[in-house]
Design an enzyme around this catalytic site. Sequence first.
Site, PDB file in Angstrom:
ATOM      1  N   SER A 240       0.802  -1.225   0.000  1.00  0.00           N
ATOM      2  CA  SER A 240       0.000   0.000   0.000  1.00  0.00           C
ATOM      3  C   SER A 240       0.834   1.275   0.000  1.00  0.00           C
ATOM      4  O   SER A 240       0.373   2.321  -0.446  1.00  0.00           O
ATOM      5  CB  SER A 240      -0.931   0.009   1.211  1.00  0.00           C
ATOM      6  OG  SER A 240      -0.202  -0.120   2.417  1.00  0.00           O
TER       7      SER A 240
ATOM      8  N   HIS B 203      -0.280   6.191   6.619  1.00  0.00           N
ATOM      9  CA  HIS B 203       0.204   6.062   5.240  1.00  0.00           C
ATOM     10  C   HIS B 203       0.609   7.427   4.698  1.00  0.00           C
ATOM     11  O   HIS B 203       0.129   8.453   5.176  1.00  0.00           O
ATOM     12  CB  HIS B 203      -0.886   5.456   4.339  1.00  0.00           C
ATOM     13  CG  HIS B 203      -0.992   3.974   4.431  1.00  0.00           C
ATOM     14  ND1 HIS B 203      -1.479   3.337   5.554  1.00  0.00           N
ATOM     15  CD2 HIS B 203      -0.659   2.988   3.558  1.00  0.00           C
ATOM     16  CE1 HIS B 203      -1.452   2.020   5.355  1.00  0.00           C
ATOM     17  NE2 HIS B 203      -0.955   1.789   4.160  1.00  0.00           N
TER      18      HIS B 203
END
Length: 294
Positions: free
Chosen positions: A47, A274
Amino acid sequence: MTQRTRRLPNTYRVATAAAVAGTALLSLAAPTQAAPDGPNYVAMGDSYASGAGLSKVKDTACDRTTGSYPTTLSGTPAGKNRAFKDVTCSGATTRSIWNHQGSTPPQINALTPNTKLVTLTIGGNDIGFTDVLATCALVAFSDPDGSPCKKYFTNGKDVLGERINTLEGRVGGVITDIRRHSPDAKIVVVGYPALFPDNGVGCAEVPFARQDFAFLRDTTKKLNRALARRAAAGGTGVVYADTYTPTIGHDMCQPRDRRFIESLAPAKGTMAAHPNSLGQFVMAAAAYDRIINS
């Protein structure tokens, strides 16, 4: 968002300039030409490479977005006239390189003898980082000023250290297999950015015990060192891109206008823990530097 009234730190202004430059490169790049026998640039990984959580999703199953660092790279001179194949996938582990991830084919299948560039970001899911973060938040109440998460993962043995050691060998196998499929490819192993404050001092917005921030920082560094060693052992044409150093001071504990990594309460259009859009641009810049200067 509050109005900015102070001068932005130099590191932030440099990163912003890199993002602007990346945008300019995207707009100036020549159209990608189709390769006769497969893509010239293949992006592999998890990711952190797929741009998970960002807008303009191009693959829902894997949460691939146009804001990812590989997509940015594909529009720079490093990707100019290269057919681009993005097989990154949120949740990917090293197993996903060789095996189906749900209905998604093995990532290694994208490689051909004509592939000239491969970027690879992998390993966070192998050590179970999402579960680690959840555990750290869960046990924090038991010793808010201590390091209960560290105690949990080092009770009798260094659980995460052992996972990283296992991962290091698997990444070596991934690099070997990439070279087998694409013998002429430059392989760029792209490391993980600074998720946590490099000084080990945490923040109230991220619900971990005070001393566990240093533990999580050190774990990230151990993971990156393992990836760097595997890249160094890979021989000619394999390099490591350090994304940790240029993201120091822009971790999830920083004010929202300085973050490259989102906190556990992310802004809209981002994903917790993230890289946000600017973080992905900085990762692209780090990878680009290694592609053209090695």
